[in-house]
Design an enzyme around this catalytic site. Sequence first.
Site, PDB file in Angstrom:
ATOM      1  N   HIS A   1       8.053  -9.835 -42.245  1.00 14.11           N
ATOM      2  CA  HIS A   1       8.204 -10.057 -43.389  1.00 14.11           C
ATOM      3  C   HIS A   1       9.263  -8.498 -44.014  1.00 14.11           C
ATOM      4  O   HIS A   1       8.233  -7.876 -44.934  1.00 14.11           O
ATOM      5  CB  HIS A   1       7.808 -10.753 -44.031  1.00 14.11           C
ATOM      6  CG  HIS A   1       8.134 -11.520 -45.897  1.00 14.11           C
ATOM      7  ND1 HIS A   1       7.837 -12.953 -46.057  1.00 14.11           N
ATOM      8  CD2 HIS A   1       9.544 -10.677 -46.209  1.00 14.11           C
ATOM      9  CE1 HIS A   1       8.733 -12.532 -47.340  1.00 14.11           C
ATOM     10  NE2 HIS A   1       9.113 -11.783 -47.534  1.00 14.11           N
TER      11      HIS A   1
ATOM     12  N   HIS B   1      12.947  -6.311 -45.699  1.00 17.98           N
ATOM     13  CA  HIS B   1      14.576  -6.331 -46.230  1.00 17.98           C
ATOM     14  C   HIS B   1      14.810  -5.445 -45.839  1.00 17.98           C
ATOM     15  O   HIS B   1      14.406  -4.276 -46.397  1.00 17.98           O
ATOM     16  CB  HIS B   1      13.643  -7.107 -47.790  1.00 17.98           C
ATOM     17  CG  HIS B   1      13.237  -7.983 -48.214  1.00 17.98           C
ATOM     18  ND1 HIS B   1      13.689  -9.567 -48.330  1.00 17.98           N
ATOM     19  CD2 HIS B   1      12.319  -8.113 -48.175  1.00 17.98           C
ATOM     20  CE1 HIS B   1      13.254 -10.175 -48.253  1.00 17.98           C
ATOM     21  NE2 HIS B   1      12.354  -9.326 -48.481  1.00 17.98           N
TER      22      HIS B   1
ATOM     23  N   ARG C   1      18.421  -4.981 -46.177  1.00 19.00           N
ATOM     24  CA  ARG C   1      19.006  -4.858 -47.283  1.00 19.00           C
ATOM     25  C   ARG C   1      20.115  -4.570 -46.926  1.00 19.00           C
ATOM     26  O   ARG C   1      21.420  -4.274 -47.467  1.00 19.00           O
ATOM     27  CB  ARG C   1      18.702  -3.682 -48.519  1.00 19.00           C
ATOM     28  CG  ARG C   1      17.886  -3.559 -48.815  1.00 19.00           C
ATOM     29  CD  ARG C   1      18.077  -4.600 -49.996  1.00 19.00           C
ATOM     30  NE  ARG C   1      16.214  -5.099 -50.955  1.00 19.00           N
ATOM     31  CZ  ARG C   1      15.580  -6.240 -50.793  1.00 19.00           C
ATOM     32  NH1 ARG C   1      15.683  -7.052 -51.191  1.00 19.00           N
ATOM     33  NH2 ARG C   1      14.377  -5.942 -52.443  1.00 19.00           N
TER      34      ARG C   1
ATOM     35  N   ASN D   1      18.575 -12.630 -46.863  1.00 18.85           N
ATOM     36  CA  ASN D   1      18.798 -12.248 -47.777  1.00 18.85           C
ATOM     37  C   ASN D   1      19.539 -11.147 -48.533  1.00 18.85           C
ATOM     38  O   ASN D   1      19.346 -10.220 -49.651  1.00 18.85           O
ATOM     39  CB  ASN D   1      17.751 -12.542 -49.324  1.00 18.85           C
ATOM     40  CG  ASN D   1      16.989 -11.552 -49.450  1.00 18.85           C
ATOM     41  OD1 ASN D   1      16.747 -10.572 -48.344  1.00 18.85           O
ATOM     42  ND2 ASN D   1      16.416 -11.502 -50.591  1.00 18.85           N
TER      43      ASN D   1
ATOM     44  N   HIS E   1       4.250 -14.405 -47.429  1.00 18.54           N
ATOM     45  CA  HIS E   1       2.873 -14.063 -48.511  1.00 18.54           C
ATOM     46  C   HIS E   1       2.296 -14.963 -49.323  1.00 18.54           C
ATOM     47  O   HIS E   1       2.799 -15.124 -50.648  1.00 18.54           O
ATOM     48  CB  HIS E   1       4.409 -13.591 -49.290  1.00 18.54           C
ATOM     49  CG  HIS E   1       5.638 -13.937 -49.834  1.00 18.54           C
ATOM     50  ND1 HIS E   1       5.564 -14.811 -50.559  1.00 18.54           N
ATOM     51  CD2 HIS E   1       6.877 -13.324 -49.491  1.00 18.54           C
ATOM     52  CE1 HIS E   1       6.744 -14.882 -50.375  1.00 18.54           C
ATOM     53  NE2 HIS E   1       8.039 -13.918 -50.353  1.00 18.54           N
TER      54      HIS E   1
ATOM     55  N   ASN F   1       7.149 -10.273 -56.285  1.00 18.55           N
ATOM     56  CA  ASN F   1       7.645 -11.743 -55.832  1.00 18.55           C
ATOM     57  C   ASN F   1       6.472 -12.137 -54.711  1.00 18.55           C
ATOM     58  O   ASN F   1       7.535 -11.499 -53.539  1.00 18.55           O
ATOM     59  CB  ASN F   1       8.850 -12.375 -56.676  1.00 18.55           C
ATOM     60  CG  ASN F   1       8.718 -13.966 -55.378  1.00 18.55           C
ATOM     61  OD1 ASN F   1       8.114 -14.053 -55.325  1.00 18.55           O
ATOM     62  ND2 ASN F   1      10.280 -13.971 -56.127  1.00 18.55           N
TER      63      ASN F   1
ATOM     64  N   ASP G   1       6.701  -7.612 -46.342  1.00 20.24           N
ATOM     65  CA  ASP G   1       7.788  -7.907 -48.390  1.00 20.24           C
ATOM     66  C   ASP G   1       8.370  -6.429 -48.113  1.00 20.24           C
ATOM     67  O   ASP G   1       8.399  -6.473 -49.225  1.00 20.24           O
ATOM     68  CB  ASP G   1       6.660  -9.107 -48.625  1.00 20.24           C
ATOM     69  CG  ASP G   1       7.767  -9.327 -49.755  1.00 20.24           C
ATOM     70  OD1 ASP G   1       9.171  -9.314 -49.381  1.00 20.24           O
ATOM     71  OD2 ASP G   1       7.391  -9.794 -50.021  1.00 20.24           O
TER      72      ASP G   1
ATOM     73  N   HIS H   1      14.154  -1.200 -53.527  1.00 19.06           N
ATOM     74  CA  HIS H   1      15.308  -1.066 -54.713  1.00 19.06           C
ATOM     75  C   HIS H   1      15.843   0.584 -55.157  1.00 19.06           C
ATOM     76  O   HIS H   1      14.969   0.889 -55.541  1.00 19.06           O
ATOM     77  CB  HIS H   1      14.558  -1.383 -56.110  1.00 19.06           C
ATOM     78  CG  HIS H   1      14.330  -3.659 -55.576  1.00 19.06           C
ATOM     79  ND1 HIS H   1      15.691  -4.534 -55.524  1.00 19.06           N
ATOM     80  CD2 HIS H   1      12.814  -4.384 -55.334  1.00 19.06           C
ATOM     81  CE1 HIS H   1      14.907  -5.903 -54.895  1.00 19.06           C
ATOM     82  NE2 HIS H   1      13.759  -5.869 -55.369  1.00 19.06           N
TER      83      HIS H   1
END
Length: 428
Positions: free
Chosen positions: A56, A58, A60, A90, A230, A276, A303, A307
């Site tokens: 998991h 990200h 981006r 995503n 998660h 989250n 996860d 950002h």
Amino acid sequence: MTTYLVRNASILGGEPTDLLLEGGAIAAVGDNLEPNGAEVVDAAGLVALPGLVDLHTHLREPGREDAETVDSGTQAAALGGFTAVHAMANTEPVADTAGVVEQVWRLGREAGHCDVFPVGAVTVGLGGERLAELGAMADSAARVRVFSDDGKCVSDAVVMRRALEYVKAFDGVVAQHAQEPRLTEEAQMNEGELSGRLGLRGWPAVAEETIIARDCLLAAHVESRVHICHVSTAGSVEIVRWAKSKGWNVTTEVCPHHLLLTDDLAATYDPIYKVNPPLRSTGDVEALRQGLTDGTIDAVATDHAPHPHEDKDCEWQAAAFGMLGLETALSIVQQTMVDTGLTDWAGVAQRMSLNPAQIGRLANHGRPVAQGEPANVVLYDPAFSRVVDPTETASLSRNNPYAGRKLPGRVVATFLRGRPTVLDGKIT
Ligand SMILES: [Zn+2]
């Protein structure tokens, strides 16, 4: 290709021995191996683990290259001891076609720091309504086996059922972000006495648990495989324990931050702690550690959610959800699971390499550190201690919730198919 002789490494914390890494494989394991021209790496005091596998991450890219790129994110992965990561879907555009997953897969190969296995979206545009091209993604060069709308829950039971049925054809798995949308509208932090006091909308445990219960039942009903992303509550652990006791094909992961941090950090109103699913209570943390110890929870997954500054440096309600995680995961697992006596290094290898590789159906990762196996190896110094400096990172983002904390351990070297991606704690 350079050959490496790793001297006096402690495989899974055992007696020190030598490892010869040659031609992409572990060519020999034994005491006092002859260098024969190999580059020698002194691993005295270091634990050798199989290269870590993240289910998991990200990355981006494409779309939010200001937050992270495949190149920067996989450097962070290598620095954290990972040799394989699953890149969540995503992105912008969403990874819901063979074209996008192949693009991400190719970027990973070009960067060369860590193998990248793209996760395919379950539904078109993460819209939750129409199934994406699951078969085309599975057949693509990226060979997708894990499908997830992560960031969003596949909340429609009929869509979830169809996805579970569909992935059986190629031994895939649906990884669910378990968040009942109506129960979590505008939710900001764990629902409890504190959320009321802080004036932040509560995120009830039951919003996670109802979806997990439903999806365990659905997976059993269609005899498919579901993976729960998660897990964060004691109730979730209990439901999965029950589902596993029935022999159902359910696997789960827990994030390092949910093994250490608790919801009282929200009282700082510092959005660095906004994530989250949210940070939960100390009772939940205890249950998660217990679940990871007894095998109810199969894997640790980061996860890793980068950002940019402007999306985190604002008031709590407006801030984005998510934390960095790749470079600190092993340290957090050492602190919460090994230093507490809940598991040993073999247990860490199981939960951070073997099990996640098995869930993702990766043939050449998550293998034992033994002769003849692929030379995906991490050398880790558990005696090291550091204060986390958020500027010391390969990530393009700085949303590190451990900034200023003292953490144990340091990844000294990571080998991907016998080639060092990290040496002396630095990207090669
Ligand atoms: Zn998620």
